[in-house]
Design a protein around this motif. Structure first.
Motif, PDB file in Angstrom:
ATOM      1  N   HIS A   1      74.927 -74.897 -23.823  1.00 41.30           N
ATOM      2  CA  HIS A   1      74.725 -75.887 -24.888  1.00 41.30           C
ATOM      3  C   HIS A   1      73.396 -75.657 -25.571  1.00 41.30           C
ATOM      4  O   HIS A   1      73.222 -76.018 -26.729  1.00 41.30           O
TER       5      HIS A   1
ATOM      6  N   VAL B   1      78.645 -73.253 -27.937  1.00 40.93           N
ATOM      7  CA  VAL B   1      79.294 -74.379 -28.599  1.00 40.93           C
ATOM      8  C   VAL B   1      79.540 -74.213 -30.102  1.00 40.93           C
ATOM      9  O   VAL B   1      79.910 -75.179 -30.769  1.00 40.93           O
ATOM     10  N   SER B   2      79.343 -73.004 -30.618  1.00 34.67           N
ATOM     11  CA  SER B   2      79.799 -72.708 -31.986  1.00 34.67           C
ATOM     12  C   SER B   2      79.901 -71.193 -32.122  1.00 34.67           C
ATOM     13  O   SER B   2      79.174 -70.453 -31.457  1.00 34.67           O
TER      14      SER B   2
ATOM     15  N   LEU C   1      83.663 -74.154 -31.245  1.00 34.56           N
ATOM     16  CA  LEU C   1      82.995 -75.280 -31.908  1.00 34.56           C
ATOM     17  C   LEU C   1      83.304 -76.589 -31.183  1.00 34.56           C
ATOM     18  O   LEU C   1      84.467 -76.874 -30.880  1.00 34.56           O
ATOM     19  N   ASN C   2      82.245 -77.360 -30.901  1.00 35.41           N
ATOM     20  CA  ASN C   2      82.472 -78.688 -30.317  1.00 35.41           C
ATOM     21  C   ASN C   2      83.314 -79.543 -31.250  1.00 35.41           C
ATOM     22  O   ASN C   2      83.231 -79.410 -32.474  1.00 35.41           O
TER      23      ASN C   2
ATOM     24  N   CYS D   1      75.194 -76.292 -31.683  1.00 34.91           N
ATOM     25  CA  CYS D   1      76.323 -76.840 -32.439  1.00 34.91           C
ATOM     26  C   CYS D   1      75.799 -77.952 -33.334  1.00 34.91           C
ATOM     27  O   CYS D   1      75.799 -77.851 -34.546  1.00 34.91           O
TER      28      CYS D   1
ATOM     29  N   GLY E   1      75.926 -74.156 -35.246  1.00 31.59           N
ATOM     30  CA  GLY E   1      77.040 -75.024 -35.637  1.00 31.59           C
ATOM     31  C   GLY E   1      76.853 -75.666 -36.994  1.00 31.59           C
ATOM     32  O   GLY E   1      77.830 -76.116 -37.610  1.00 31.59           O
TER      33      GLY E   1
ATOM     34  N   THR F   1      79.830 -75.717 -40.020  1.00 25.85           N
ATOM     35  CA  THR F   1      80.497 -76.975 -40.398  1.00 25.85           C
ATOM     36  C   THR F   1      80.158 -77.473 -41.797  1.00 25.85           C
ATOM     37  O   THR F   1      80.897 -78.272 -42.355  1.00 25.85           O
TER      38      THR F   1
ATOM     39  N   SER G   1      89.767 -77.331 -30.078  1.00 28.92           N
ATOM     40  CA  SER G   1      88.756 -76.699 -29.224  1.00 28.92           C
ATOM     41  C   SER G   1      89.174 -76.760 -27.758  1.00 28.92           C
ATOM     42  O   SER G   1      88.968 -75.802 -27.003  1.00 28.92           O
TER      43      SER G   1
END
Ligand code: ADP
Ligand code: GLC
Length: 480
Positions: free
Chosen positions: A167, A217-218, A249-250, A383, A404, A408, A468
């Motif tokens: 993370h 996480v991304s 991706l979260n 992320c 992230g 996004t 995910s």
């Protein structure tokens, strides 16, 4: 269906210092929905035990290990069907406050031992050695606090498969050689291809070296951490493991973060009732002591006040912000220097800048809903959840193109509208780049139709966990 032991040091709403807690609550829920048998393994911090009623907790195992009495307690994640197993040792359960540091802000002196005992418990569960009659197929570990689990399990021939999710690579779980000796780990672990890291022991290396699969996480962060700039000295190892490294991706908890039902808001709204958003803006201006005027662009920031989050960039542009017709609301806590500087600015400019130092879940929701623009100028961001919350709330984010955030937020390129624009992106972590992005955002804000189109784009994007969670499921299948 496969059995997953999900080991983590934070789970919302039991204990949270950052996004790890949100993910550790919503990913297991999504996996359960897909049919997996998931148990969360969490330290029994004093503050967690305080939140659980006696009726909803029971001891399911007690054992001794190297002179430590460990008991495993079972409860439910509030409001869900997910089982949580709490590792109860005095080092967790008899210590109030933050999970990682004492009241003076310094790490607890025995963190190596606390998270070693946590990891050891995970190992014993994974090997079905404490009579639980439940053995996982996968142990899914998260961040340095759980890094020793894949390392310990690697010592056994018959063992579940392991996934390690990064993370935040900036926290490497570094301890002295003396701490390594104290834990009585195999000598073979003291090697640069194992836990040794430039003369120290690194817990996160346990995950990166030994897990059967490493995720982050991304997708963009998965690429970035393989470069020296973002690799914290571990980029070489990550390049070496690149065939079993993926970025997923979260998602976000779309029930908790839903402007259509959010109980923290003055007025709920959705894409069809977007005009109600203004009521939240005026309520926020009023509650934070700002001039109440719906025409003044309101910028917001929520997050840890640490270098990672680009607080310096915001501070460096403060004089421009103060001489322009904007307002700023900040919610966060972290480095004393940032807290103090922000508080001083708010005291001197009470109708333009409002700062709340501390942690306030309700206010975080009100800022996401009430602001026009959300600032997230992070220097790096594995992320990031806040930009996704703000997109879902039609509060357009301004972000630095990393991790992230890059994955996004989409800004219009040149004069061509792609139809997907949902925010503003700058490419160098510099104050003047942030300022230019704010100016582009304000220009767009002054064109209500174009602005609304972007808000609708932002609010239409699917950030739910389903896709995910399925990607994690594919990895589970691949490694078992
Ligand atoms: P990180 O985990 O690096 O801190 P994320 O964006 O992934 O960043 O997650 C941060 C989470 O913590 C979000 O849910 C955010 O709303 C929350 N948060 C951070 N600071 C505060 C605060 N002071 N009050 C309330 N919520 C906060
Ligand atoms: C970390 C990262 C953040 C991420 C969160 C959840 O705290 O800093 O970017 O969103 O973990 O994965």
């Amino acid at each position: 269906m496969q059995k997953i032991l999900f080991a983590t040091s934070e789970v919302y709403p039991l204990i949270k210092t950052g996004g790890l807690a949100d993910v550790s609550a919503s990913l297991p829920r999504a996996l359960l929905k897909l049919g997996y048998d998931v148990k969360i393994l969490l330290p029994a911090y004093a503050s967690v035990l305080e939140k659980i009623t006696e009726k909803s907790i029971k001891t399911i195992a007690q054992f001794e290990f190297e002179g430590n009495r460990i008991s495993l307690k079972q409860t439910r994640l509030p409001g869900t069907r997910v089982t949580v197993w709490l590792v109860d040792i005095p080092e967790f359960s008899e210590r109030a406050g933050n999970p990682y540091c004492g009241p003076n802000g310094n790490d607890w002196y025995d963190n190596h031992n606390r998270f070693y005992l946590f990891s050891k418990t995970a190992e014993l569960i994974a090997l079905n050695q404490i009579n639980l009659d439940w053995q996982p197929d996968i142990v899914h570990c998260n961040d340095w606090q759980t890094g020793l689990i894949p390392a310990l399990l690697s010592l056994h021939q018959q063992r579940p498969a392991t996934v390690f999710t990064i993370h935040n690579l900036a926290y490497r779980g570094l301890f002295s050689y003396q701490a390594f000796v104290e834990l009585n780990l195999p000598n073979s672990f003291w090697h640069h291809e194992c836990l040794e890291f430039y003369g120290q022991m690194s817990f996160i290396k346990g995950g990166l070296v030994f897990a059967d699969f490493v995720t982050t996480v991304s997708p963009s962060y998965a690429k970035e951490i393989q470069k020296p700039e973002f690799g914290y000295g571990l980029d070489g190892l990550l390049r070496y493991r690149n065939k079993v490294l993926a970025g997923i991706l979260n998602g976000i908890d779309c029930d908790e973060w839903n402007p259509g039902t959010d109980p923290h808001l003055t007025a709920t709204y959705n894409r069809r009732t977007l005009s109600n958003k203004t009521k939240n803006k005026m309520a926020l201006q009023a509650s934070m002591g700002l001039t109440v005027d719906q025409s003044i662009p309101l910028l917001g920031f929520v997050g840890r006040l640490v270098d990672q989050k680009g607080v310096d960039l915001i501070l460096s542009q403060m004089s421009h912000l103060l001489t322009s017709n904007y307002q700023l609301v900040v919610l966060g806590s972290g480095f004393t220097h940032y807290e103090q500087t922000l508080k001083n600015i708010a005291v001197q400019n009470p109708h333009k800048v409002a700062v709340y130092i501390g942690y306030d879940e309700g206010l975080a929701h009100q800022i996401e809903a009430g602001c026009d623009i959300f600032l997230m100028p992070s220097i790096f961001e594995p992320c990031g959840l806040n930009q996704m919350y703000s997109l879902r709330y039609g509060t357009l984010p301004i972000v630095h193109a990393v991790g992230g955030l890059r994955d996004t937020v989409i800004e219009q390129q040149a004069d061509v509208m792609s139809g997907e624009e949902n925010g503003f992106v700058f490419h160098k972590p510099e104050g003047k780049e942030l300022l230019a992005a704010i100016e582009r955002a304000i220009k767009a804000y002054e064109q209500p139709d174009a602005w609304k189109k972007m808000q609708l784009n932002a609010m239409s994007r699917d950030f739910s966990w389903e896709a995910s969670a399925k990607s994690y499921g594919e990895i589970y299948t691949q490694i078992t």
